[in-house]
Design a protein around this motif. Structure first.
Motif, PDB file in Angstrom:
ATOM      1  N   ARG A 159       0.869  -1.174   0.000  1.00 30.62           N
ATOM      2  CA  ARG A 159       0.000   0.000   0.000  1.00 30.62           C
ATOM      3  C   ARG A 159       0.906   1.224   0.000  1.00 30.62           C
ATOM      4  NH1 ARG A 159      -5.009  -1.846  -1.333  1.00 30.62           N
ATOM      5  NH2 ARG A 159      -5.661  -3.545   0.031  1.00 30.62           N
ATOM      6  N   LEU A 177     -11.733   1.482   1.290  1.00 31.23           N
ATOM      7  CA  LEU A 177     -11.576   1.250   2.719  1.00 31.23           C
ATOM      8  C   LEU A 177     -12.929   0.942   3.363  1.00 31.23           C
ATOM      9  CD1 LEU A 177      -9.075   3.886   4.186  1.00 31.23           C
ATOM     10  CD2 LEU A 177      -8.699   1.455   3.803  1.00 31.23           C
ATOM     11  N   TYR A 214       0.554   2.874   4.826  1.00 35.65           N
ATOM     12  CA  TYR A 214      -0.850   2.588   5.126  1.00 35.65           C
ATOM     13  C   TYR A 214      -1.307   3.376   6.359  1.00 35.65           C
ATOM     14  CZ  TYR A 214      -5.100  -0.276   5.176  1.00 35.65           C
ATOM     15  OH  TYR A 214      -6.401  -0.720   5.125  1.00 35.65           O
ATOM     16  N   ALA A 278      -7.706   2.846  -1.222  1.00 34.82           N
ATOM     17  CA  ALA A 278      -6.337   2.501  -0.830  1.00 34.82           C
ATOM     18  C   ALA A 278      -5.613   1.895  -2.028  1.00 34.82           C
ATOM     19  CB  ALA A 278      -6.344   1.510   0.329  1.00 34.82           C
TER      20      ALA A 278
END
Length: 311
Positions: A159, A177, A214, A278
């Protein structure tokens, strides 16, 4: 800085000299590098001097007890490791082409990208190259770059959006998300939750801010919603992201797992209203070619939960 005592050459750089240069840089001295390589100090010094003559620059500042890289030396160190790694990859690809049994294409992924998501991201390879063997392995973010550089891993998934200085990268998928909550949490049973509703919640993350993209992404998402989140770092690392709330039943975790019951009903994953996306970033060694990688990094990836945003 150009060394006036030498005349630069456009000849290809010698791999052995580059390896010896990197060893001197790593050990900050010619004698220690000579010991490490089982060569004489004179041989190492001569090799570096020939490299400097070829490039027309001074690579080391030799005025102190420890030799230090010049600006030109720093630039060479950064590029040399990638160049040598690319040469090793090419040699392996040549051997693989002649082998009766091909080695698997190794894809590493961080815990923030689940095994199910990796399977989805690999859809172009699974359908377009059905005879190719792929091995997926989970690794922590701090280990990915070195694994790609040393050839242990052919492609890494994480990520992230920033490109490592020594590697190539591209975002190949996005996942919305959601939040994970333990059974009995006040959000359990809701069809959706807004990001701003999390302002009084503890949010479980897997690394402190600044140590994980992240986490930084989650932090930025909350700040854009108008609040400073209360973060707690999960003490259990490497497990399914949705499991984070099992040890913190009063907290929430921002995950990309599908909505509904998870982990035998102990956890519920709930949709976010207007969910942030994401990214999944692919990272690989530059100056290398791979038909498998091309399938994953060119065009829209059907493994994305949503169409790739057009930037």
């Amino acid at each position: 800085m150009l060394n006036p005592a030498v005349s630069p050459s456009d000849e290809p750089l010698d791999a052995r000299r580059l390896q010896q240069f990197l060893c001197v840089a790593e050990y900050s001295g010619f004698s220690r590098a000579a010991e490490r390589l089982h060569l004489s100090q004179q041989a190492i010094s001569s090799s570096v001097a020939k490299l400097e003559a070829q490039l027309g620059v001074t690579l080391f500042d030799r005025t102190g007890r420890q030799v230090r890289l010049t600006a030109a030396g720093e630039a060479l160190r950064e590029g040399a490791s990638v160049l040598l790694a690319a040469g090793q990859v090419l040699a392996r690809q040549v051997r693989d082409a002649a082998a009766t049994q091909r080695r698997p294409f190794v894809v590493a992924h961080t815990p923030a990208v689940t095994s199910e998501e990796v399977h989805g991201v690999l859809e172009p390879v699974r359908t377009g190259m059905p005879d190719v063997s792929v091995t997926a392995v989970q690794m922590f973010p701090r280990d990915l770059e070195s694994a790609v550089l040393d050839g242990t891993v052919d492609l890494a998934l994480r990520r992230g959006i920033t490109v490592p200085a020594t590697l190539a990268a591209a975002v190949i998928a996005y996942h919305p998300l959601r939040i994970a909550v333990a059974r009995g949490h006040r959000f359990a049973g809701r069809p959706t939750v807004a990001i701003r509703d999390l302002h009084d919640e503890r949010i479980v993350v897997w690394a402190p801010p600044g140590k994980s993209f992240y986490t930084d992404f989650i932090l930025s998402t909350c700040r854009r919603a108008g609040f400073e989140p209360t973060l707690v770092v999960n003490r259990i690392q490497g497990t399914t992201p949705a499991s984070a709330v099992l040890d913190y039943p009063d907290a929430v975790a921002l995950v990309t797992a599908p909505p509904g019951a998870a982990l035998g009903g102990a956890v519920e994953v709930i949709d976010l209203a207007d969910p942030p996306l994401a990214p999944v970033q692919a990272v690989w060694l530059p100056h290398t070619r791979s038909a498998i990688r091309d399938l994953l990094t060119t065009g829209d990836n059907p493994g994305s939960s949503l169409p790739m945003p057009h930037e």
